[in-house]
Design a protein around this motif. Structure first.
Motif, short mmCIF file in Angstrom:
data_model
loop_
_atom_site.label_atom_id
_atom_site.label_comp_id
_atom_site.label_asym_id
_atom_site.label_seq_id
_atom_site.Cartn_x
_atom_site.Cartn_y
_atom_site.Cartn_z
N GLY A 168 44.33 54.36 46.65
CA GLY A 168 43.49 53.17 46.74
C GLY A 168 42.63 52.92 45.51
O GLY A 168 41.91 51.93 45.43
N ARG A 169 42.72 53.82 44.52
CA ARG A 169 41.89 53.64 43.32
C ARG A 169 42.56 52.72 42.31
O ARG A 169 42.00 52.42 41.27
CB ARG A 169 41.59 55.01 42.68
CG ARG A 169 40.89 55.98 43.62
CD ARG A 169 39.41 56.16 43.36
NE ARG A 169 39.06 56.48 42.00
CZ ARG A 169 38.83 57.70 41.54
NH1 ARG A 169 38.96 58.76 42.33
NH2 ARG A 169 38.45 57.89 40.30
N LYS A 170 43.80 52.30 42.59
CA LYS A 170 44.45 51.26 41.80
C LYS A 170 45.15 50.35 42.80
O LYS A 170 46.14 50.73 43.40
CB LYS A 170 45.43 51.85 40.79
CG LYS A 170 46.13 50.84 39.93
CD LYS A 170 45.21 49.86 39.23
CE LYS A 170 44.46 50.46 38.06
NZ LYS A 170 43.69 49.41 37.31
N ARG A 171 44.56 49.19 43.03
CA ARG A 171 45.06 48.27 44.05
C ARG A 171 45.63 47.03 43.40
O ARG A 171 45.13 46.59 42.37
CB ARG A 171 43.91 47.85 44.98
CG ARG A 171 43.36 48.99 45.78
CD ARG A 171 42.01 48.61 46.39
NE ARG A 171 41.48 49.79 47.10
CZ ARG A 171 41.27 49.84 48.41
NH1 ARG A 171 41.47 48.79 49.16
NH2 ARG A 171 40.82 50.94 48.97
N ILE A 172 46.64 46.49 44.04
CA ILE A 172 47.18 45.22 43.53
C ILE A 172 47.11 44.18 44.66
O ILE A 172 47.16 44.53 45.84
CB ILE A 172 48.63 45.38 43.02
CG1 ILE A 172 49.57 45.86 44.13
CG2 ILE A 172 48.67 46.31 41.82
CD1 ILE A 172 51.05 45.77 43.75
N PRO A 173 47.01 42.91 44.29
CA PRO A 173 46.97 41.88 45.33
C PRO A 173 48.31 41.79 46.05
O PRO A 173 49.37 42.04 45.44
CB PRO A 173 46.68 40.59 44.55
CG PRO A 173 47.00 40.89 43.13
CD PRO A 173 46.88 42.37 42.94
#
Ligand code: AMP
Ligand code: FE
Ligand code: FE
Ligand code: ZN
Length: 276
Positions: free
Chosen positions: A255-260
């Motif tokens: 969750g520390r790199k999220r994308i739409p």
């Protein structure tokens, strides 16, 4: 609330530390709507992840991370929306894991020559269901006190070009792309920035790669902008994720790199268009 996804995650079936169920629970707690399980050379965690995802109403994309050889460099190719039950694909992955096991013992032998002694029988037994890799070894090197960190184990001993590095058996880039396509998947070049050579991306585009992992925990913002431009110019799909290995790299990156979610929809639209 805008839906968000993390499309690069490992479980205990490769070099992560969370079970598929633990991973899905954690993703739910972090408010992620969609995740992809992308173990190295294994899809063994997907069934369990799918069941837990179903229960917790999280969308789970079946994936995999393959290693290819590009002019002597190791490059990772992600596959998304794969048919993870295809028999010949499962056989191929089983072979890759067997060869990883042989390489594991070769690395351990080399480490002994450098006075780093590990209990290879125990490590192999504890990870008998996993695609054995260098992260398993690095963690043990650190645990036994030979280095001050997991990272240092790569820097001193088992990183590419270091004295105890042993190559894996790799697929050719074009083969990885076509294998993923044959099982209905979308091929994506993983964390291109970590390769340190942008040229590889352009060559893989020629090999038919369909997407770029623009967003990655270890990509600085300027790098993301660069690869986003490359993806758009070449009509490629855009993905991203944390590359979470559980606690394998010291902290939980999930969750520390999220994308739409729009980008997930882009993958689905591409797959549907190809199949219709
Ligand atoms: P393998 O597939 O056995 O060659 O191992 C590659 C894996 O080792 C990668 O997927 C990462 O999980 C990990 N890895 C590689 N280089 C490093 C590094 N410098 N620091 C931490 N982990 C690394
Ligand atoms: Fe890994
Ligand atoms: Fe990778
Ligand atoms: Zn990964």
């Amino acid at each position: 609330m805008n839906k968000e996804a993390d499309l690069h995650l490992h479980t205990i079936y490769s070099d992560g530390t969370l079970t598929p169920s633990e991973l899905i629970k954690a993703a739910k707690e972090m408010g992620l709507s969609c995740i992809a399980v992308t173990d190295h050379d294994s899809v063994d965690g997907i069934e369990e992840a799918a069941a837990e995802a179903d229960r917790l109403k999280v969308e789970m994309i079946p994936g995999v991370e393959l290693s290819v050889d590009y002019k002597g460099r190791e490059v990772h190719v992600l596959g998304y929306f794969i048919d993870y039950k295809e028999g010949w694909f499962l056989d191929m992955l089983a072979e890759l894991r067997e060869s990883r096991k042989r390489r594991f013992f070769e690395i351990v032998d080399k480490l002994k020559e450098h006075d780093v002694v590990l209990d290879e029988v125990r490590i192999a037994r504890e990870n008998e269901n996993s695609a054995l890799g260098r992260l398993h070894i690095a963690k043990e090197i650190y645990r036994e006190g030979y280095t001050g960190s997991v990272k240092e184990a790569f820097v001193r001993y088992i990183g590419e070009g270091k004295p105890c590095y042993v190559k894996k058996d790799y697929l050719a880039p074009a083969d990885a792309v076509s294998i993923i396509k044959k099982i209905g998947g979308i091929s994506v070049i993983a964390h291109p920035h970590l390769l340190g050579d942008e040229g590889i991306v352009f060559d893989l585009i020629k090999e038919g790669i369909e997407g770029i992992e623009v967003y990655h925990f270890e990509h600085p913002k300027s790098v993301e902008e660069k690869y986003l431009a490359i993806a758009l110019e070449n009509g490629l799909l855009v993905t991203g994720g944390s590359d979470c290995h559980g606690q394998g790299k010291g902290e939980l990156l999930l969750g520390r790199k999220r994308i739409p979610y729009d980008l997930v929809q882009g993958l689905k639209d591409f797959k549907n268009a190809r199949e219709s």
